[in-house]
Scaffold this motif. Structure first.
Motif, mmCIF file in Angstrom:
data_model
loop_
_atom_site.group_PDB
_atom_site.id
_atom_site.type_symbol
_atom_site.label_atom_id
_atom_site.label_comp_id
_atom_site.label_asym_id
_atom_site.label_seq_id
_atom_site.Cartn_x
_atom_site.Cartn_y
_atom_site.Cartn_z
ATOM 1 N N ARG A 171 0.734 -1.293 0.131
ATOM 2 C CA ARG A 171 0.004 0.103 -0.205
ATOM 3 C C ARG A 171 1.325 1.023 0.221
ATOM 4 O O ARG A 171 0.588 2.215 0.251
ATOM 5 C CB ARG A 171 -0.703 0.132 1.166
ATOM 6 C CG ARG A 171 -0.370 -0.126 2.845
ATOM 7 C CD ARG A 171 -1.390 -0.535 3.402
ATOM 8 N NE ARG A 171 -0.713 -0.306 5.108
ATOM 9 C CZ ARG A 171 -1.199 -1.424 5.882
ATOM 10 N NH1 ARG A 171 -2.466 -2.232 5.142
ATOM 11 N NH2 ARG A 171 -0.727 -1.477 7.267
ATOM 12 N N ASP A 172 2.071 1.359 -0.067
ATOM 13 C CA ASP A 172 2.924 2.254 -0.510
ATOM 14 C C ASP A 172 3.980 2.513 -1.982
ATOM 15 O O ASP A 172 4.267 1.437 -1.856
ATOM 16 C CB ASP A 172 4.405 2.456 0.739
ATOM 17 C CG ASP A 172 3.697 2.354 2.630
ATOM 18 O OD1 ASP A 172 2.927 3.538 2.933
ATOM 19 O OD2 ASP A 172 3.598 1.633 3.043
ATOM 20 N N PRO A 173 3.694 3.113 -2.292
ATOM 21 C CA PRO A 173 4.000 3.442 -3.652
ATOM 22 C C PRO A 173 5.517 3.443 -3.904
ATOM 23 O O PRO A 173 6.266 2.328 -4.687
ATOM 24 C CB PRO A 173 3.693 4.680 -4.086
ATOM 25 C CG PRO A 173 2.693 4.998 -3.265
ATOM 26 C CD PRO A 173 2.892 4.606 -1.994
ATOM 27 N N ASN A 204 7.371 -6.655 5.379
ATOM 28 C CA ASN A 204 5.829 -5.845 4.594
ATOM 29 C C ASN A 204 4.836 -7.441 4.729
ATOM 30 O O ASN A 204 4.289 -7.851 4.163
ATOM 31 C CB ASN A 204 6.697 -5.851 3.354
ATOM 32 C CG ASN A 204 7.303 -4.690 3.143
ATOM 33 O OD1 ASN A 204 7.550 -3.256 3.351
ATOM 34 N ND2 ASN A 204 8.799 -5.821 2.617
ATOM 35 N N PRO A 205 4.351 -7.071 5.822
ATOM 36 C CA PRO A 205 3.940 -8.025 6.047
ATOM 37 C C PRO A 205 1.936 -7.881 6.029
ATOM 38 O O PRO A 205 0.783 -9.193 6.132
ATOM 39 C CB PRO A 205 3.232 -9.171 7.884
ATOM 40 C CG PRO A 205 3.522 -7.413 8.290
ATOM 41 C CD PRO A 205 5.204 -6.908 7.212
ATOM 42 N N GLU A 206 1.533 -6.847 5.662
ATOM 43 C CA GLU A 206 0.396 -6.483 5.185
ATOM 44 C C GLU A 206 0.450 -7.327 3.040
ATOM 45 O O GLU A 206 -1.281 -7.564 3.140
ATOM 46 C CB GLU A 206 0.674 -5.044 4.672
ATOM 47 C CG GLU A 206 1.255 -4.225 3.444
ATOM 48 C CD GLU A 206 2.357 -3.912 3.878
ATOM 49 O OE1 GLU A 206 3.395 -3.320 3.155
ATOM 50 O OE2 GLU A 206 3.134 -4.249 4.575
ATOM 51 N N ALA A 318 -5.403 -0.130 -0.889
ATOM 52 C CA ALA A 318 -5.082 -1.415 -1.447
ATOM 53 C C ALA A 318 -5.146 -3.017 -1.093
ATOM 54 O O ALA A 318 -6.029 -3.948 -1.297
ATOM 55 C CB ALA A 318 -4.338 -1.086 -2.789
ATOM 56 N N THR A 319 -4.261 -3.143 0.029
ATOM 57 C CA THR A 319 -4.402 -4.074 0.728
ATOM 58 C C THR A 319 -5.889 -4.351 1.432
ATOM 59 O O THR A 319 -5.713 -6.200 2.402
ATOM 60 C CB THR A 319 -3.027 -4.267 2.204
ATOM 61 O OG1 THR A 319 -3.198 -3.601 2.669
ATOM 62 C CG2 THR A 319 -1.871 -3.631 0.788
ATOM 63 N N PHE A 452 2.500 -1.143 10.310
ATOM 64 C CA PHE A 452 1.957 -2.362 10.478
ATOM 65 C C PHE A 452 1.078 -2.608 11.092
ATOM 66 O O PHE A 452 1.864 -2.746 13.006
ATOM 67 C CB PHE A 452 2.739 -3.162 9.681
ATOM 68 C CG PHE A 452 1.997 -5.166 9.228
ATOM 69 C CD1 PHE A 452 1.418 -4.829 8.896
ATOM 70 C CD2 PHE A 452 2.211 -5.447 10.251
ATOM 71 C CE1 PHE A 452 0.274 -6.044 8.219
ATOM 72 C CE2 PHE A 452 1.319 -7.142 10.790
ATOM 73 C CZ PHE A 452 0.210 -6.970 9.426
ATOM 74 N N ASP A 453 0.159 -2.956 12.168
ATOM 75 C CA ASP A 453 0.291 -2.830 13.525
ATOM 76 C C ASP A 453 -0.757 -3.902 13.375
ATOM 77 O O ASP A 453 -1.409 -4.603 12.573
ATOM 78 C CB ASP A 453 -1.187 -1.998 14.486
ATOM 79 C CG ASP A 453 -2.289 -1.571 13.518
ATOM 80 O OD1 ASP A 453 -2.727 -2.380 12.374
ATOM 81 O OD2 ASP A 453 -2.939 0.141 12.639
#
Length: 567
Positions: A171-173, A204-206, A318-319, A452-453
């Motif tokens: 979700r981060d460009p 980057n667990p999203e 978007a995730t 991320f949380d």
């Protein structure tokens, strides 16, 4: 009484008919007239004759090719330039033409012309693709999938770029380049690397909201036509009258009817990768050629901005899946593919899709991944196909286009002839409806990265609850799919980090993955001794999924059992 010899007047398309039935088509090649020519049309005696200075010495013929051999030099210089850069992602694909038909009146939300009447039909071109693999990769390797649609509307081309699964990996460009590299080949070995894949996504667990879906059998479909596809990003429905509210929107398409037995299991997928690596491409072409037309229903998740502000989920993330209980899906249309391409290169390979191709009534949004895609997708086409790629038949709009400052460049076909190449600023007197900025805000320029949380584990947990937690066949399938990939990781710390992340989704799932990784070492090492078998395992690692010959036949199925320890 009219003469029978008078040809009938061509039928004028009605308001519901396809307005541009030939959009995207190319001219048919010339018919062979029993002789060949040079590229300029000059006839030649024999296209397979070459000119050389030669002499015969016994049975040996000495020859030196002449540069004056115009035909040979011309054809060789052409074939060495036939390849264009392949897409860095979505390189392997298949395409077809078809139609979008409106099935529900949604004029209360948008004034998009192609949506303004129930029954209205718009011609489109569709391209389906794997994402991570190169152009020559196998169709059935586990991968996310893309479905791109170019709608030839009366107000310009509208491109829909959809995905399966229903959410995106990041979700981060700024993470885009690293995400792409991590799913490609290792820079030293040029081999696929499970270490790179899991190392990136563990940090980057999203992405686990996508991975929990990708490692079901949905990641290995039997047909592109068997899948649901989703816009992933949020767009905007707009109205001509700026006093009327805009609405945000996501779309999805679902196969109609729903397919039976739509997916390969991992053993079948691996077998098909060896037997027919182009099977999804072949299946789509054969299906349409045999008049078994793929069809999808099109749904929209129409979102009132006021309701979005009260949502528990960021609608521009978007995730994340937007909850159906709050934002229900409304059927708005249907897509049917009924025409195969005339030429793969001209229409499928040269198709250029871009989320920036919007039309009045369908606009962009402040979705950060969509924002970076606005640049990335157009720029990759400018690199692959050239600055004038929109003049290629498959990409060319059928509607009115007038942008006279876009001039010159390689392969420019029209170039506006002798018309002036500037805009003096006061000639736009016949202004038609166009999209306008729909959100006004004031803010600060920030350097921002999402955090991320624990809330990011909620949707993967919900998916697993419905899919595999209490369904043993699905549970076992998922564990097998993950461990066949994760078993090729060399670094034990990456394996453990992956297990830890799956533990956060479900402790029983993480434990089962860890146990299966250990169990696989014995049979994989045994399989590695069989002739012609590449197997993973403790000492015989390979990114190729461990298997035995033709696994669909269950040959040697008992070797998967852990042998009893000798007393």
């Amino acid at each position: 009484m009219a003469s029978k010899n008078v040809p009938e007047e061509p039928k004028t398309p009605g308001p519901l008919d396809v307005k541009y039935p030939n959009a995207g088509k190319i001219l048919e090649g010339p018919k062979f007239d029993n002789y060949y020519t040079l590229s300029n049309g000059c006839p030649i005696e024999d296209p397979q004759v070459s000119e050389s200075v030669s002499k015969q010495c016994g049975k040996n013929r000495y020859a030196s090719q002449l540069i004056q051999d115009i035909n040979t030099i011309d054809t060789i210089s052409h074939i060495t330039r036939e390849r264009i850069p392949e897409r860095y992602v979505h390189a392997k694909g298949a395409g077809a033409f078809g139609k979008f038909k409106v099935t529900k009146d949604i004029s209360a939300y948008t004034d998009a012309n192609f949506l303004n009447m129930v029954g209205k039909t718009t011609r489109l071109f569709a391209r389906f693709s794997t994402v991570g693999g190169e152009k020559g990769s196998a169709d059935t390797v586990r991968d996310t999938k893309g479905a791109a649609f170019k709608l030839y509307t009366e107000e310009g081309n509208l491109d829909w770029l959809l995905f399966n699964p229903e959410i995106f990996l990041i979700r981060d460009p700024a993470k885009f380049p690293s995400m792409v590299h991590a799913t490609k080949k290792h820079p030293q070995t040029n081999l696929g690397s499970a270490d790179m894949f899991w190392d990136f996504f563990n940090h980057n667990p999203e992405a686990y909201n996508t991975l929990i879906r990708l490692f079901t059998d949905e990641g290995t479909p039997k047909s592109y036509a068997n899948l649901n596809y989703f816009s992933v990003n949020t767009y905007t429905f707009t109205k001509h009258d700026e006093r009327k509210p805009f609405h945000f929107v996501r779309i999805k398409i679902t196969p109609d009817p729903a397919p039976k037995d739509p997916y390969y299991n991992k053993e079948q997928a691996l077998t098909e990768a060896g037997k027919d690596p182009d099977i999804l491409t072949r299946e789509l072409y054969d299906r349409i050629s045999q008049d078994t037309f793929p069809k999808w229903k099109v749904f929209a998740q129409i979102i009132d901005p006021a309701e979005a502000n009260n949502s528990d989920v960021n609608i521009f993330d978007a995730t994340r899946v937007l909850p159906e209980t709050k934002f229900n899906w409304t059927e708005i249309g249907e897509i049917t593919l009924d025409e195969p391409p005339q030429n793969f290169f001209s229409q499928v390979e040269q198709a250029g899709f871009n989320v920036a191709n919007v039309v009045p009534g369908w606009d962009i949004s402040p979705d950060p991944i969509l924002q970076i895609r606005l640049f990335a997708y157009g720029d990759t086409q400018r690199y692959r196909l050239g600055i004038n790629n929109d003049q290629l038949p498959v990409n060319r709009p059928q509607s009115y286009v007038y942008s006279p400052t876009r001039r010159d460049g390689a392969h420019n076909v029209t170039n506006y002839a002798g018309q002036k190449n500037y805009i003096n600023g006061d000639e736009n007197k016949k202004t038609k409806f166009s999209n306008r900025s729909f959100v006004g805000w004031e803010g600060k320029v920030q350097r921002f990265k999402t955090k991320f949380d624990d809330s990011d584990w909620k949707q993967p947990q919900q998916f697993w609850e419905g899919y595999g937690k209490n369904n043993k066949p699905n549970f076992d399938t998922f564990v097998g799919n993950v461990t066949s990939h994760l078993g090729a990781v060399d670094d034990p710390a990456i394996q453990q980090s992956t297990v830890d992340n799956f533990n956060k989704i479900d402790k029983a799932l993480g434990d089962a993955i860890k146990k299966e990784l250990e169990r696989r070492k014995v049979p994989n090492n045994r399989h590695a001794t069989l002739p012609g078998v590449v197997a993973g395992g403790q000492d015989k690692k390979s990114f190729v999924q461990p298997t035995i010959p033709d696994p669909a036949t269950d040959v040697d199925k008992n070797t998967n059992k852990v042998p009893k320890e000798e007393s």
